[in-house]
Write a protein that holds these residues in place. Sequence first.
Motif, mmCIF file in Angstrom:
data_model
loop_
_atom_site.group_PDB
_atom_site.id
_atom_site.type_symbol
_atom_site.label_atom_id
_atom_site.label_comp_id
_atom_site.label_asym_id
_atom_site.label_seq_id
_atom_site.Cartn_x
_atom_site.Cartn_y
_atom_site.Cartn_z
ATOM 1 N N VAL A 72 0.828 -1.215 0.000
ATOM 2 C CA VAL A 72 0.000 0.000 0.000
ATOM 3 C C VAL A 72 0.863 1.266 0.000
ATOM 4 C CG1 VAL A 72 -1.830 1.281 1.222
ATOM 5 C CG2 VAL A 72 -1.824 -1.227 1.281
ATOM 6 N N VAL A 73 0.518 2.201 -0.893
ATOM 7 C CA VAL A 73 1.195 3.497 -0.967
ATOM 8 C C VAL A 73 0.146 4.583 -0.769
ATOM 9 C CG1 VAL A 73 2.340 5.115 -2.575
ATOM 10 C CG2 VAL A 73 3.089 2.729 -2.459
ATOM 11 N N LEU A 74 0.515 5.661 -0.069
ATOM 12 C CA LEU A 74 -0.390 6.813 0.084
ATOM 13 C C LEU A 74 0.358 8.064 -0.375
ATOM 14 C CD1 LEU A 74 -2.722 7.611 3.083
ATOM 15 C CD2 LEU A 74 -1.231 9.379 2.161
ATOM 16 N N VAL A 75 -0.277 8.852 -1.237
ATOM 17 C CA VAL A 75 0.322 10.145 -1.606
ATOM 18 C C VAL A 75 -0.568 11.268 -1.101
ATOM 19 C CG1 VAL A 75 1.625 9.345 -3.622
ATOM 20 C CG2 VAL A 75 -0.723 10.172 -3.945
ATOM 21 N N GLU A 76 0.064 12.274 -0.536
ATOM 22 C CA GLU A 76 -0.653 13.420 0.040
ATOM 23 C C GLU A 76 -0.053 14.705 -0.550
ATOM 24 O OE1 GLU A 76 -3.157 14.676 1.983
ATOM 25 O OE2 GLU A 76 -2.101 16.586 1.718
ATOM 26 N N ALA A 77 -0.941 15.604 -1.015
ATOM 27 C CA ALA A 77 -0.486 16.824 -1.697
ATOM 28 C C ALA A 77 0.355 17.720 -0.782
ATOM 29 C CB ALA A 77 -1.683 17.599 -2.226
ATOM 30 N N ARG A 78 -0.020 17.787 0.523
ATOM 31 C CA ARG A 78 0.783 18.614 1.444
ATOM 32 C C ARG A 78 1.303 17.691 2.553
ATOM 33 N NH1 ARG A 78 -2.076 24.509 2.115
ATOM 34 N NH2 ARG A 78 -2.750 24.793 -0.024
ATOM 35 N N GLU A 79 0.722 17.828 3.780
ATOM 36 C CA GLU A 79 1.111 16.926 4.866
ATOM 37 C C GLU A 79 -0.152 16.276 5.394
ATOM 38 O OE1 GLU A 79 3.531 18.958 7.792
ATOM 39 O OE2 GLU A 79 4.670 19.912 6.191
ATOM 40 N N CYS A 80 -0.051 15.032 5.794
ATOM 41 C CA CYS A 80 -1.247 14.314 6.258
ATOM 42 C C CYS A 80 -1.930 15.115 7.374
ATOM 43 C CB CYS A 80 -0.866 12.935 6.786
ATOM 44 S SG CYS A 80 -0.344 11.823 5.473
ATOM 45 N N GLY A 81 -3.213 15.276 7.247
ATOM 46 C CA GLY A 81 -3.991 15.922 8.307
ATOM 47 C C GLY A 81 -3.989 17.439 8.263
ATOM 48 N N TRP A 82 -3.363 18.052 7.264
ATOM 49 C CA TRP A 82 -3.298 19.536 7.265
ATOM 50 C C TRP A 82 -4.668 20.150 6.992
ATOM 51 C CZ3 TRP A 82 -4.778 23.126 3.607
ATOM 52 C CH2 TRP A 82 -5.127 22.621 2.342
ATOM 53 N N ALA A 83 -5.526 19.450 6.268
ATOM 54 C CA ALA A 83 -6.797 20.039 5.806
ATOM 55 C C ALA A 83 -7.888 19.795 6.853
ATOM 56 C CB ALA A 83 -7.152 19.481 4.428
ATOM 57 N N ALA A 84 -9.110 19.506 6.423
ATOM 58 C CA ALA A 84 -10.233 19.403 7.365
ATOM 59 C C ALA A 84 -9.917 18.461 8.529
ATOM 60 C CB ALA A 84 -11.478 18.921 6.620
ATOM 61 N N SER A 85 -9.200 17.360 8.246
ATOM 62 C CA SER A 85 -8.985 16.355 9.292
ATOM 63 C C SER A 85 -8.171 16.893 10.472
ATOM 64 C CB SER A 85 -8.307 15.109 8.704
ATOM 65 O OG SER A 85 -9.163 14.532 7.737
ATOM 66 N N GLY A 86 -7.338 17.884 10.227
ATOM 67 C CA GLY A 86 -6.520 18.400 11.334
ATOM 68 C C GLY A 86 -7.046 19.684 11.938
ATOM 69 N N ARG A 87 -8.203 20.168 11.484
ATOM 70 C CA ARG A 87 -8.646 21.495 11.930
ATOM 71 C C ARG A 87 -10.140 21.534 12.235
ATOM 72 N NH1 ARG A 87 -7.086 25.502 7.606
ATOM 73 N NH2 ARG A 87 -5.233 24.216 7.359
ATOM 74 N N ASN A 88 -10.744 20.384 12.475
ATOM 75 C CA ASN A 88 -12.200 20.367 12.676
ATOM 76 C C ASN A 88 -12.554 20.553 14.151
ATOM 77 O OD1 ASN A 88 -12.443 17.561 13.877
ATOM 78 N ND2 ASN A 88 -11.371 17.137 11.963
ATOM 79 N N GLY A 89 -13.853 20.446 14.436
ATOM 80 C CA GLY A 89 -14.318 20.643 15.806
ATOM 81 C C GLY A 89 -14.010 19.459 16.716
ATOM 82 N N GLY A 90 -13.675 18.322 16.107
ATOM 83 C CA GLY A 90 -13.350 17.137 16.898
ATOM 84 C C GLY A 90 -14.572 16.421 17.450
ATOM 85 N N PHE A 91 -15.735 16.644 16.864
ATOM 86 C CA PHE A 91 -16.932 15.863 17.233
ATOM 87 C C PHE A 91 -16.893 14.594 16.386
ATOM 88 C CE2 PHE A 91 -20.025 18.935 19.291
ATOM 89 C CZ PHE A 91 -19.129 19.989 19.389
ATOM 90 N N CYS A 92 -16.681 13.470 17.011
ATOM 91 C CA CYS A 92 -16.582 12.207 16.271
ATOM 92 C C CYS A 92 -17.911 11.476 16.468
ATOM 93 C CB CYS A 92 -15.396 11.403 16.820
ATOM 94 S SG CYS A 92 -15.076 9.895 15.914
ATOM 95 N N ALA A 93 -18.780 11.587 15.476
ATOM 96 C CA ALA A 93 -20.164 11.125 15.644
ATOM 97 C C ALA A 93 -20.386 9.754 15.018
ATOM 98 C CB ALA A 93 -21.109 12.134 15.002
ATOM 99 N N ALA A 94 -21.309 9.010 15.625
ATOM 100 C CA ALA A 94 -21.708 7.727 15.045
ATOM 101 C C ALA A 94 -22.534 7.943 13.779
ATOM 102 C CB ALA A 94 -22.520 6.937 16.071
ATOM 103 N N SER A 95 -23.234 9.052 13.711
ATOM 104 C CA SER A 95 -24.152 9.262 12.585
ATOM 105 C C SER A 95 -23.425 9.222 11.247
ATOM 106 C CB SER A 95 -24.854 10.614 12.725
ATOM 107 O OG SER A 95 -25.653 10.838 11.584
ATOM 108 N N LEU A 96 -23.990 8.463 10.310
ATOM 109 C CA LEU A 96 -23.456 8.411 8.952
ATOM 110 C C LEU A 96 -24.249 9.334 8.040
ATOM 111 C CD1 LEU A 96 -23.178 4.511 8.690
ATOM 112 C CD2 LEU A 96 -21.358 6.139 9.305
ATOM 113 N N THR A 97 -25.272 9.993 8.596
ATOM 114 C CA THR A 97 -26.241 10.714 7.762
ATOM 115 C C THR A 97 -26.326 12.200 8.126
ATOM 116 O OG1 THR A 97 -28.011 10.131 9.305
ATOM 117 C CG2 THR A 97 -27.677 8.665 7.415
ATOM 118 N N HIS A 98 -25.247 12.757 8.681
ATOM 119 C CA HIS A 98 -25.250 14.163 9.069
ATOM 120 C C HIS A 98 -26.388 14.432 10.048
ATOM 121 C CE1 HIS A 98 -24.953 18.606 8.498
ATOM 122 N NE2 HIS A 98 -23.707 18.310 8.209
ATOM 123 N N GLY A 99 -26.491 13.544 11.015
ATOM 124 C CA GLY A 99 -27.517 13.706 12.046
ATOM 125 C C GLY A 99 -28.741 12.842 11.768
ATOM 126 N N LEU A 100 -29.448 12.588 12.861
ATOM 127 C CA LEU A 100 -30.599 11.681 12.799
ATOM 128 C C LEU A 100 -31.737 12.256 11.958
ATOM 129 C CD1 LEU A 100 -31.653 9.003 13.841
ATOM 130 C CD2 LEU A 100 -32.391 10.153 15.940
#
Length: 476
Positions: A72-100
């Motif tokens: 397995v190879v992964l290519v990332e344009a900048r650094e892993c986690g620099w975008a939404a994944s590293g700067r979000n609110g940190g609410f890790c929800a079970a919902s798969l549907t943007h809320g019930l």
Amino acid sequence: MTARTAAARTTAARALAGARPTPYWLDDPEHRPEPASALAGDERCDLLVVGGGYSGLWSALIAKERDPDRNVVLVEARECGWAASGRNGGFCAASLTHGLANGIARWPDEIAELERQGARNLDAIEEAVHRYAIDCDFARTGEIAVATEPYQVQELREAADEAARLGIDADLTFLDRDAVRAEVDSPAFLAGLWDRRGVAVVNPARLAWGLRRACRDAGVRIYENTPALELAATGGQMAVRTPYGRVLARRVALATNAFPSLLRRVRPYIAPVYDYALMTEPLTGEQLAALGWKGRQGLSDSANHFHYFRITEDHRILWGGYDVLYHYGSRIADEYEQRPETFRRLAEHFFAYFPQLEGVRFSHTWGGVIDTCSRFSPFFGTAHQGRVGYAAGFTGLGVGATRFGAEVVLDLLAGERTERTALELVRRKPLPFPPEPVRWAGIGITQWSLARADAREGRRNLWLKTLDKVGLGFDS
Ligand SMILES: Cc1cc2nc3c(=O)[nH]c(=O)nc-3n(C[C@H](O)[C@H](O)[C@H](O)COP(=O)(O)OP(=O)(O)OC[C@H]3O[C@@H](n4cnc5c(N)ncnc54)[C@H](O)[C@@H]3O)c2cc1C
């Protein structure tokens, strides 16, 4: 301007003075890893993952969990986690549907199953955090949706009843005014609905960096500062060109979120929008006592233009949401990540909710881009005879759902029928957004209508009702 408005502006401006214009979570030299080297030359692999946010990192990691011998190879344009994944609110929800509520409206027959699979996905994230010893302050605190207008109180009550009627196994507790204020004290709160099991809070950047480390430990070869420029089929496999090299791969998983997909046909489904957040300095013991926020639950309010807020390990408050900015032509640019008028508005709202915190200062301001799709929930697909798979459209609720998305993409690439691929959510796509200039105008009218609905006790105008009927929407 009234004297009260002028005073609110001054308080906000004072609190924002000197804040660092950068995402709080990424401003962490102690935990931030050294960048991996860029790809120079040719690589060959069984699976190439494009994108190093949660989607891509989970795809790479779960691919190795399913088959440790897979190359397995992964290519990332900048650094892993620099975008939404590293700067979000940190609410890790079970919902798969943007809320019930969105799930019930769009998949009424499937919602109980979607909630079940979502809950299992959140359990799997918790389990992985422990198994890989990811130090990301994962805390299963739950989330309280608060009502700040009288009409929303009834909506929260009904949501709990509706969930029970549909047989959804959720631990939802309705809190009246006193009960919600006993959890977190704000004069703005009229009621709350506490989802005790369905949400965890995390340090988002440390989750991304921990997944990156787990990937590397499992043997995934990660190249950073390596944008994938082009994707083409060649001799029964896929070739992906990068600035200084090329990857030949049997399968490719695209995990590029709001950024332009290497598959042109996917682009009309996504509108990139900017969401913004503030972080306070650590609160003093006295300020904490004035809030009474002991359980560390995440909170959000219930209007169309909503705020989300939570407290960190070291007692800072993250306060985000409300404004959602779309730029003509689906443009994405670093300069959009700072928006002083939005930060001022957010700060004013913060002190309106928590007047007891007057004098608290903000240490960081930032924004980031979200992959909104017209049904607010991820969609999936394959191309090039099943050799390329993708997941996108998480619309601001991807911290948890990206792990589920990674499983789906791996199922699709393996040609396997699973309980996930059987879901209508996975089998059907949202409606695409129209091309410009209609897209820009349509989003503008929708945002104006949503703000109007918020000011008119939630009453939706003809435009919104028409969009509801055809299943087209706009959210963050
Ligand atoms: C301010 C903000 C607050 C949010 N709050 C929450 C929240 O509290 N809870 C929640 O659930 N969600 C939240 N979200 C959304 C959540 O962060 C995302 O849904 C999630 O991080 C998406 O993960 P991802 O891997 O798909 O995307 P990203 O993290 O955006 O990663 C995509 C990666 O792909 C890379 N890439 C793109 N194109 C290429 C290419 N051609 N070649 C190589 N690499 C490429 C990018 O550089 C990027 O690193 C928030 C988002 C923002 C911006």
